[in-house]
Design an enzyme around this catalytic site. Structure first.
Site, mmCIF file in Angstrom:
data_model
loop_
_atom_site.group_PDB
_atom_site.id
_atom_site.type_symbol
_atom_site.label_atom_id
_atom_site.label_comp_id
_atom_site.label_asym_id
_atom_site.label_seq_id
_atom_site.Cartn_x
_atom_site.Cartn_y
_atom_site.Cartn_z
ATOM 1 N N PRO A 163 0.820 -1.221 0.000
ATOM 2 C CG PRO A 163 0.049 -0.971 2.186
ATOM 3 C CD PRO A 163 0.791 -1.916 1.290
ATOM 4 C CB CYS A 164 0.267 4.523 -1.550
ATOM 5 S SG CYS A 164 0.930 6.169 -1.677
ATOM 6 C CD GLN A 165 2.114 1.780 4.825
ATOM 7 O OE1 GLN A 165 3.026 1.160 4.293
ATOM 8 N NE2 GLN A 165 1.706 1.514 6.047
#
Length: 375
Positions: free
Chosen positions: A77-79
């Site tokens: 995921p993009c964090q």
């Protein structure tokens, strides 16, 4: 016969990246990791193994180190990364994110190659800083040649165009507008400077489409439960009109209107709601208009508007009617575990990768590895 490369499948979801690589013909998965319980049930149902592992734990990282494998795959995921000071090491800038854990696993196990997949706004996240840090870690911190990145010999600066890492599912055989970031790298520690002779652009399309357009994919006369109630259609229309009066393009979308020459769906989303509302279809099924259904507060709408079905979402991602077809019998072997509700089905497909797009990436990697390993 070409050799088999062993893969590990991290942040695996329901195994779309794994399956895309399996379809390329020379990749065999040996270890998987996923923490969503419903996704794990589907993964086990499809592949006969439970992937329930947490990549952030020392126990799992050690498990990877003790596993003989060649290629790391991950749809992380993009964090947000902390805006750490320059004095910290490459990896420390990403601490607290799943990318940190993936990078640490790469550092400790040194695979020959990797492929990472992410949402397209990764390249603009934190004004491009997140993506720049990821590329910096992979190239300078971990010593990989990343396809699409060149190092300026005089300045040492990494030269690349972020948007060149984005590929859209609609160019890979399915009628879905789904841009995604793909990052592929090959180990300099393992292959040396030979990696600099590899092509420096990932595949941009698939030669032969699976579907001509969305009409070719939709399954008409859907079950009544997928048709919207008249009250809900009115609510959506009011919401859209309100936004249009402000000059916004928000609101529901009907994606198969007759005037659209070659219809394509919008990106399906794990959240379901807006992913469904931006992908409504007209299905002129007889006997639906005004029908009273117990699960809905008002009768079914008289315009034939319905949500796409989970099965149609599965086709948009290449799971249904493509990736699991038995070559001998022609039978589609994809299915969900029994009694899985529609909600988790939508979520799992919305979270998944588009398998035909990943398959093209896998074929590209296969060619690169063959080039690097030819005697």
């Amino acid at each position: 016969m070409s050799r088999k490369y062993k893969t590990i499948d991290l942040c695996a979801g329901i195994g779309g990246i794994r399956r895309g690589f399996e379809l390329a013909g020379c990749f065999k998965n040996v270890l998987s990791a996923e923490i969503d319980k419903n996704a794990c049930l589907t993964y086990e149902h499809l592949y006969g193994e439970n992937p329930m592992h947490d990549i952030t734990t020392e126990e799992f990282k050690q498990k990877v180190v003790n596993t003989s494998y060649d290629v790391l795959l991950a749809g992380f995921p993009c964090q947000a990364f902390s805006r750490a000071g320059k004095q910290e090491g490459f990896l420390d800038k990403t601490r607290g994110t799943l990318f940190f854990d993936i990078a640490e696993i790469i550092k400790r196990s040194n695979p020959k190659a990797f492929m990472l997949e992410n949402v397209d706004n990764l390249i603009t996240h934190q004004k491009g800083q997140t993506f720049a840090t990821i590329i910096d870690v992979l190239v300078n911190g971990l010593n990989y040649k990343v396809i699409g990145v060149v190092k300026d010999e005089q300045t040492g600066k990494l030269v690349y165009v972020p948007k060149n890492f984005v590929r859209n599912s609609r160019n890979f055989g399915v009628p879905q507008n789904r841009p995604r970031v793909y990052i592929m790298g090959f180990s300099r520690d393992y292959y040396g400077d030979a990696v600099d002779n590899l092509p420096n652009e990932l595949p941009i399309c698939r030669k032969k489409p699976i579907y001509e357009d969305l009409r070719n994919l939709l399954e008409m006369d859907a079950d009544d439960k997928y048709f919207l109630s008249s009250g809900y259609v009115e609510t959506l229309e009011r919401h859209k009109a309100r936004h249009e009066s402000k000059g916004n393009g928000f609101g529901y979308k009907i994606v198969n209107l007759p005037e659209i020459e070659h219809p394509v769906s919008n990106a399906i989303l794990a959240t379901g709601g807006s992913g469904k509302e931006r992908n409504l279809v007209i299905d002129p099924k007889e006997g639906v208009a005004g029908k009273v259904v117990t699960s809905k507060q008002t009768p079914l709408n008289d315009k034939g508007i319905r949500a796409m079905t989970p099965r149609e979402w599965g086709k948009l991602q290449g799971f249904v009617n493509y990736a699991f077809i038995d070559k001998k019998t022609g039978e589609d072997k994809f299915s969900f575990p029994e009694k899985l509700a529609d909600g988790p089905k939508y979520k799992q497909f919305g979270n998944a990768v588009t398998i035909p797009a990943v398959e093209e990436m896998a074929k590209f990697m296969k060619k690169c590895l063959a080039e690097l390993e030819k005697k």
